[in-house]
Motif scaffolding. Sequence first.
Motif, PDB file in Angstrom:
ATOM      1  N   ALA A  73       0.829  -1.210   0.000  1.00 29.60           N
ATOM      2  CA  ALA A  73       0.000   0.000   0.000  1.00 29.60           C
ATOM      3  C   ALA A  73       0.861   1.256   0.000  1.00 29.60           C
ATOM      4  N   HIS A  74       1.907   1.278   0.798  1.00 33.35           N
ATOM      5  CA  HIS A  74       2.783   2.449   0.849  1.00 33.35           C
ATOM      6  C   HIS A  74       3.559   2.643  -0.450  1.00 33.35           C
ATOM      7  N   LEU A  75       3.975   1.545  -1.060  1.00 34.09           N
ATOM      8  CA  LEU A  75       4.717   1.638  -2.321  1.00 34.09           C
ATOM      9  C   LEU A  75       3.795   1.901  -3.511  1.00 34.09           C
ATOM     10  N   LYS A  76       2.494   1.721  -3.292  1.00 35.03           N
ATOM     11  CA  LYS A  76       1.496   1.877  -4.362  1.00 35.03           C
ATOM     12  C   LYS A  76       1.797   0.936  -5.528  1.00 35.03           C
ATOM     13  N   LEU A  77       2.114  -0.308  -5.161  1.00 32.88           N
ATOM     14  CA  LEU A  77       2.402  -1.347  -6.138  1.00 32.88           C
ATOM     15  C   LEU A  77       1.487  -2.536  -5.888  1.00 32.88           C
ATOM     16  N   PRO A  78       1.214  -3.335  -6.911  1.00 31.42           N
ATOM     17  CA  PRO A  78       0.439  -4.563  -6.696  1.00 31.42           C
ATOM     18  C   PRO A  78       1.163  -5.476  -5.705  1.00 31.42           C
ATOM     19  N   ALA A  79       0.396  -6.259  -4.987  1.00 30.98           N
ATOM     20  CA  ALA A  79       0.965  -7.139  -3.961  1.00 30.98           C
ATOM     21  C   ALA A  79       1.996  -8.093  -4.537  1.00 30.98           C
ATOM     22  N   VAL A  80       1.759  -8.648  -5.717  1.00 27.02           N
ATOM     23  CA  VAL A  80       2.691  -9.619  -6.280  1.00 27.02           C
ATOM     24  C   VAL A  80       4.035  -8.958  -6.600  1.00 27.02           C
ATOM     25  N   VAL A  81       4.020  -7.728  -7.078  1.00 28.85           N
ATOM     26  CA  VAL A  81       5.266  -7.009  -7.355  1.00 28.85           C
ATOM     27  C   VAL A  81       5.990  -6.716  -6.046  1.00 28.85           C
ATOM     28  N   THR A  82       5.250  -6.321  -5.039  1.00 26.39           N
ATOM     29  CA  THR A  82       5.843  -6.050  -3.729  1.00 26.39           C
ATOM     30  C   THR A  82       6.458  -7.318  -3.151  1.00 26.39           C
ATOM     31  N   LYS A  83       5.801  -8.451  -3.314  1.00 24.88           N
ATOM     32  CA  LYS A  83       6.349  -9.714  -2.816  1.00 24.88           C
ATOM     33  C   LYS A  83       7.666 -10.045  -3.505  1.00 24.88           C
ATOM     34  N   VAL A  84       7.764  -9.772  -4.802  1.00 23.78           N
ATOM     35  CA  VAL A  84       9.009 -10.024  -5.534  1.00 23.78           C
ATOM     36  C   VAL A  84      10.120  -9.124  -4.984  1.00 23.78           C
ATOM     37  N   LEU A  85       9.813  -7.833  -4.784  1.00 23.02           N
ATOM     38  CA  LEU A  85      10.812  -6.907  -4.245  1.00 23.02           C
ATOM     39  C   LEU A  85      11.266  -7.335  -2.856  1.00 23.02           C
ATOM     40  N   LEU A  86      10.312  -7.691  -2.009  1.00 17.94           N
ATOM     41  CA  LEU A  86      10.652  -8.101  -0.649  1.00 17.94           C
ATOM     42  C   LEU A  86      11.440  -9.401  -0.644  1.00 17.94           C
ATOM     43  N   SER A  87      11.094 -10.318  -1.543  1.00 22.05           N
ATOM     44  CA  SER A  87      11.844 -11.578  -1.584  1.00 22.05           C
ATOM     45  C   SER A  87      13.283 -11.339  -2.039  1.00 22.05           C
ATOM     46  N   ASP A  88      13.501 -10.344  -2.913  1.00 20.71           N
ATOM     47  CA  ASP A  88      14.866  -9.971  -3.286  1.00 20.71           C
ATOM     48  C   ASP A  88      15.655  -9.555  -2.047  1.00 20.71           C
ATOM     49  N   LEU A  89      15.014  -8.777  -1.196  1.00 19.96           N
ATOM     50  CA  LEU A  89      15.676  -8.273   0.015  1.00 19.96           C
ATOM     51  C   LEU A  89      15.881  -9.379   1.047  1.00 19.96           C
ATOM     52  N   VAL A  90      14.972 -10.341   1.092  1.00 16.79           N
ATOM     53  CA  VAL A  90      15.156 -11.492   1.981  1.00 16.79           C
ATOM     54  C   VAL A  90      16.314 -12.341   1.464  1.00 16.79           C
ATOM     55  N   ASP A  91      16.373 -12.552   0.160  1.00 15.02           N
ATOM     56  CA  ASP A  91      17.434 -13.366  -0.442  1.00 15.02           C
ATOM     57  C   ASP A  91      18.827 -12.802  -0.169  1.00 15.02           C
ATOM     58  N   CYS A  92      18.948 -11.483  -0.147  1.00 18.56           N
ATOM     59  CA  CYS A  92      20.272 -10.886   0.078  1.00 18.56           C
ATOM     60  C   CYS A  92      20.548 -10.654   1.562  1.00 18.56           C
ATOM     61  N   GLY A  93      19.613 -11.042   2.433  1.00 15.66           N
ATOM     62  CA  GLY A  93      19.835 -10.954   3.871  1.00 15.66           C
ATOM     63  C   GLY A  93      19.484  -9.620   4.501  1.00 15.66           C
ATOM     64  N   ALA A  94      18.898  -8.696   3.740  1.00 19.18           N
ATOM     65  CA  ALA A  94      18.556  -7.384   4.274  1.00 19.18           C
ATOM     66  C   ALA A  94      17.231  -7.384   5.041  1.00 19.18           C
ATOM     67  N   LEU A  95      16.375  -8.361   4.748  1.00 18.69           N
ATOM     68  CA  LEU A  95      15.080  -8.486   5.434  1.00 18.69           C
ATOM     69  C   LEU A  95      14.933  -9.888   5.998  1.00 18.69           C
ATOM     70  N   THR A  96      14.161  -9.965   7.034  1.00 19.19           N
ATOM     71  CA  THR A  96      13.750 -11.256   7.563  1.00 19.19           C
ATOM     72  C   THR A  96      12.226 -11.285   7.537  1.00 19.19           C
ATOM     73  N   THR A  97      11.663 -12.461   7.455  1.00 21.66           N
ATOM     74  CA  THR A  97      10.214 -12.591   7.366  1.00 21.66           C
ATOM     75  C   THR A  97       9.713 -13.563   8.419  1.00 21.66           C
ATOM     76  N   LYS A  98       8.511 -13.312   8.842  1.00 23.43           N
ATOM     77  CA  LYS A  98       7.856 -14.179   9.823  1.00 23.43           C
ATOM     78  C   LYS A  98       6.453 -14.448   9.296  1.00 23.43           C
TER      79      LYS A  98
END
Length: 123
Positions: A73-98
């Motif tokens: 919602a904050h990025l004003k992007l579709p959820a699937v695109v946001t999930k791809v961006l976030l998964s990129d950040l999880v893959d490189c170790g910058a984000l963690t997910t629960k």
Amino acid sequence: MAAAGDGPWLDEAAGRLVRPFTVSNGRTRPSVALDLLSQVRTTGATPPGPLGPEHAQALDLCRSPVPVAEVAAHLKLPAVVTKVLLSDLVDCGALTTKPPEYQHNPTDRALLEAVLDGLRRQL
């Protein structure tokens, strides 16, 4: 009017000029399973290489735990695109997910009625 720094990528009448699929390089499947209610948070690790503006915005939003849906919602992007961006950040170790924690069965009728009641009160 476009905000300062938006440059040619935002047009007052047309809106965002960069299509969402270009933000994720055409990818439609995240490498990490993320639910809309999954919580994401920064780890403090610096991602290798330069980030795109949406990746940087997502990192900024995730300083404290936040659901994937809220980031979208904050990025004003579709959820699937946001999930791809976030998964990129999880893959490189910058984000963690629960994963979301359901106290009840997520399809429990009482839970769904309580959510519906809350939504009606908001309208």
